[in-house]
Design an enzyme around this catalytic site. Structure first.
Site, PDB file in Angstrom:
ATOM      1  N   ARG A 210       0.845  -1.203   0.000  1.00  0.00           N
ATOM      2  CA  ARG A 210       0.000   0.000   0.000  1.00  0.00           C
ATOM      3  C   ARG A 210       0.874   1.245   0.000  1.00  0.00           C
ATOM      4  NH1 ARG A 210      -3.161  -3.062   4.262  1.00  0.00           N
ATOM      5  NH2 ARG A 210      -4.743  -4.126   3.037  1.00  0.00           N
ATOM      6  N   PHE A 226     -11.666  -4.260  -6.129  1.00  0.00           N
ATOM      7  CA  PHE A 226     -11.542  -5.177  -4.989  1.00  0.00           C
ATOM      8  C   PHE A 226     -10.908  -4.394  -3.824  1.00  0.00           C
ATOM      9  CE2 PHE A 226     -10.757  -7.632  -8.933  1.00  0.00           C
ATOM     10  CZ  PHE A 226     -11.794  -8.551  -8.901  1.00  0.00           C
ATOM     11  N   ASP A 248     -16.165  -2.673  -5.311  1.00  0.00           N
ATOM     12  CA  ASP A 248     -16.135  -3.904  -4.521  1.00  0.00           C
ATOM     13  C   ASP A 248     -17.544  -4.491  -4.531  1.00  0.00           C
ATOM     14  OD1 ASP A 248     -13.961  -5.093  -2.277  1.00  0.00           O
ATOM     15  OD2 ASP A 248     -16.035  -5.701  -1.923  1.00  0.00           O
ATOM     16  N   SER A 249     -17.640  -5.794  -4.295  1.00  0.00           N
ATOM     17  CA  SER A 249     -18.963  -6.415  -4.263  1.00  0.00           C
ATOM     18  C   SER A 249     -19.626  -6.263  -2.894  1.00  0.00           C
ATOM     19  CB  SER A 249     -18.843  -7.901  -4.622  1.00  0.00           C
ATOM     20  OG  SER A 249     -17.946  -8.532  -3.745  1.00  0.00           O
ATOM     21  N   ALA A 277     -16.722  -6.996 -10.171  1.00  0.00           N
ATOM     22  CA  ALA A 277     -15.616  -6.306 -10.830  1.00  0.00           C
ATOM     23  C   ALA A 277     -15.530  -6.648 -12.320  1.00  0.00           C
ATOM     24  CB  ALA A 277     -14.306  -6.664 -10.142  1.00  0.00           C
ATOM     25  N   ASP A 297      -6.795  -5.910  -6.727  1.00  0.00           N
ATOM     26  CA  ASP A 297      -6.392  -6.774  -5.601  1.00  0.00           C
ATOM     27  C   ASP A 297      -7.487  -7.802  -5.320  1.00  0.00           C
ATOM     28  OD1 ASP A 297      -5.034  -7.804  -3.430  1.00  0.00           O
ATOM     29  OD2 ASP A 297      -5.728  -6.243  -2.052  1.00  0.00           O
ATOM     30  N   CYS A 337      -3.251 -13.367  -4.839  1.00  0.00           N
ATOM     31  CA  CYS A 337      -2.927 -13.991  -3.547  1.00  0.00           C
ATOM     32  C   CYS A 337      -3.164 -15.497  -3.593  1.00  0.00           C
ATOM     33  CB  CYS A 337      -3.719 -13.342  -2.418  1.00  0.00           C
ATOM     34  SG  CYS A 337      -5.496 -13.509  -2.611  1.00  0.00           S
TER      35      CYS A 337
HETATM   36  N1  SAH Z   1      -7.544  -4.432  -1.507  1.00  0.00           N
HETATM   37  C1  SAH Z   1      -8.084  -4.821  -0.227  1.00  0.00           C
HETATM   38  C2  SAH Z   1      -8.254  -6.297  -0.070  1.00  0.00           C
HETATM   39  C3  SAH Z   1      -9.130  -6.925  -1.105  1.00  0.00           C
HETATM   40  S1  SAH Z   1      -9.768  -8.466  -0.655  1.00  0.00           S
HETATM   41  C4  SAH Z   1      -7.228  -4.275   0.879  1.00  0.00           C
HETATM   42  O1  SAH Z   1      -6.127  -3.769   0.594  1.00  0.00           O
HETATM   43  O2  SAH Z   1      -7.617  -4.365   2.030  1.00  0.00           O
HETATM   44  C5  SAH Z   1     -10.817  -8.826  -1.967  1.00  0.00           C
HETATM   45  C6  SAH Z   1     -12.079  -7.992  -2.047  1.00  0.00           C
HETATM   46  O3  SAH Z   1     -12.730  -8.361  -3.241  1.00  0.00           O
HETATM   47  C7  SAH Z   1     -13.079  -8.182  -0.934  1.00  0.00           C
HETATM   48  O4  SAH Z   1     -13.376  -6.933  -0.375  1.00  0.00           O
HETATM   49  C8  SAH Z   1     -14.337  -8.748  -1.627  1.00  0.00           C
HETATM   50  O5  SAH Z   1     -15.539  -8.181  -1.110  1.00  0.00           O
HETATM   51  C9  SAH Z   1     -14.148  -8.301  -3.034  1.00  0.00           C
HETATM   52  N2  SAH Z   1     -14.724  -9.143  -4.088  1.00  0.00           N
HETATM   53  C10 SAH Z   1     -14.758 -10.490  -4.174  1.00  0.00           C
HETATM   54  N3  SAH Z   1     -15.275 -10.872  -5.344  1.00  0.00           N
HETATM   55  C11 SAH Z   1     -15.576  -9.747  -6.025  1.00  0.00           C
HETATM   56  C12 SAH Z   1     -16.117  -9.482  -7.312  1.00  0.00           C
HETATM   57  N4  SAH Z   1     -16.442 -10.464  -8.152  1.00  0.00           N
HETATM   58  N5  SAH Z   1     -16.273  -8.208  -7.692  1.00  0.00           N
HETATM   59  C13 SAH Z   1     -15.938  -7.191  -6.878  1.00  0.00           C
HETATM   60  N6  SAH Z   1     -15.412  -7.389  -5.654  1.00  0.00           N
HETATM   61  C14 SAH Z   1     -15.226  -8.646  -5.232  1.00  0.00           C
END
Ligand code: SAH
Length: 393
Positions: A210, A226, A248-249, A277, A297, A337
């Site tokens: 970050r 995400f 985000d979802s 996304a 992410d 990840c």
């Molecule tokens: N970037 C964040 C961590 C992301 S974790 C940080 O730095 O803290 C992954 C995220 O993706 C979660 O918040 C989850 O709600 C979201 N997510 C999962 N599937 C998704 C999708 N299909 N579309 C959008 N968001 C999604």
């Protein structure tokens, strides 16, 4: 209890890989008790290592020690916890960061044990039968070694089922955490819900990334995809991002993101978009939108070997869409990840996406999980997070 390995199947144990697969075991002596201590021998009867049994898993034993005179007991747990704490001295003493992973499972010599610190609270995950069996020893020792107000279990993860363990959640020691727990990361304030949030409430492994990515934010129109509760976005806003679009979802995560910006007195123009996304990225492209900085992410796409192909297509798709959305000279910070997707494969996926997008992409940073998630050399599986920062023309 003893496990005697098949002939020629002792190499990985000798090389201190901490997993013994069922298929490598020739004979057992004594009935196996879930989470019980087991000694592992080579086929010619030589003692190799000591661990704990997982009766439900393909990984029948996780190894804790390769020293025959070292029992798996309270003292071993205390030594390993002391070592894990000592290794994180810089983080512990950093006044700008109050959240970090204190224990990272096999990498810290405590298989199946994850301990995250969030200010005055610890979040504990016990992921294997062996770790679960040591629960009270671990909790008692943590409470003694660290000055915290409470220890909370978040063993509500899928892998527990593979171990034949029930999901477990709740206070293990001390006080319950508040539903809005404030932490500091790199000097920025965030709140998380230790009991109710994703993972243990925060994605600690991205702390350093970050900060590194925020260095590209000055003056940028940024798209965060995400975002969860805005770890990257708050850092970028603080470093001078001109505007933010967060996708985000989870609407709860996006609300918290908005609150986290405010908590840091950042009034960067913010638009949040709740949705999938894959679809949102397509829509942004259809709308002709352009950005200077995009962070991707996503959650883990590959949970098993079988899912690798599908996961690869998923990574390619979001990266292709993101590349189309960047202005020439813009920056893409893209992560995976999924431990099963190697750094090599991930780079090939981004290469394929850049080819299809007909954009030149230069890698300017190669990123990995932060130092509180160390990679044990004998256990390469502990390397799971990879990221590329690319300048895109
Ligand atoms: N970037 C964040 C961590 C992301 S974790 C940080 O730095 O803290 C992954 C995220 O993706 C979660 O918040 C989850 O709600 C979201 N997510 C999962 N599937 C998704 C999708 N299909 N579309 C959008 N968001 C999604």
């Amino acid at each position: 209890m003893r496990l005697i390995l098949k002939p020629e199947r002792d190499k990985s144990v000798r090389q201190r890989h901490p997993w013994v697969f069922t298929g490598a075991v020739g004979r057992r002596s004594g009935p196996l008790t879930p989470g019980g201590v087991v000694d592992v021998y080579s086929s010619d009867g030589g003692w190799l290592a000591r661990g704990t049994v997982s009766t439900h898993s393909q990984i029948i034993a996780r190894l804790w020690t390769w020293q025959q005179d070292e029992p798996i007991d309270a003292e071993l747990i205390e030594r390993r916890l002391q070592r894990a704490i000592a290794a994180r001295a810089d983080l512990i003493n950093d006044p700008n960061t109050t959240a970090y992973r204190l224990v990272f499972s096999e990498s810290d010599g405590l298989p199946g044990v994850i301990v995250d610190r969030y200010g005055d609270w610890l979040a504990v995950q016990l992921l294997t039968q062996g770790a679960a069996a040591m629960s009270s020893l671990i909790v008692e020792t943590l409470a003694r070694l660290l000055d915290v107000r409470g220890i909370y279990e978040r063993s509500d993860v899928e892998i527990r089922a593979r171990e034949g363990l029930q999901s477990a959640e709740g206070v293990l020691w001390g006080a319950a955490p508040p539903s809005e727990l404030e932490i500091l990361e790199n000097g920025y304030r965030f709140t998380l819900d230790l009991a109710g949030g994703q993972k243990t409430g925060w994605y600690l492994d991205q702390r350093r990334n970050r900060r590194l990515v925020s260095a590209y934010a000055r003056g940028a129109e940024m798209l965060g995809v995400f975002t969860y509760t805005g770890g990257f976005e708050v850092a970028a806003a603080a470093q001078g991002a001109a505007s933010l679009l967060a996708v985000d979802s989870s609407s709860v995560a996006l609300q918290t993101l908005r609150a986290n910006l405010r908590r840091n007195q950042l009034d960067t123009p913010l638009t949040v978009q709740e949705g999938d996304a894959f679809e949102v990225l397509r829509q942004l492209r259809a709308d002709g939108r352009q950005f200077d900085l995009i962070v991707l992410d996503p959650p883990k796409f590959a949970h098993s070997q079988r899912q690798i192909d599908r996961a690869t297509r998923g990574y390619k798709d979001i990266n292709l869409q993101a590349l189309h959305l960047l202005r020439p000279g813009g920056v893409l910070a893209t992560f995976s990840c999924s431990g099963l997707i190697s750094a090599d494969l991930f780079q090939k996926v981004i290469f394929g996406a850049a080819l299809d997008a007909e954009r030149d992409a230069q890698i300017i940073e190669t990123l990995t999980q932060d130092s509180d998630h160390p990679v044990l050399l004998t256990f390469p599986e502990s390397a799971y997070l990879k990221g590329l920062v690319c300048r895109v023309w």
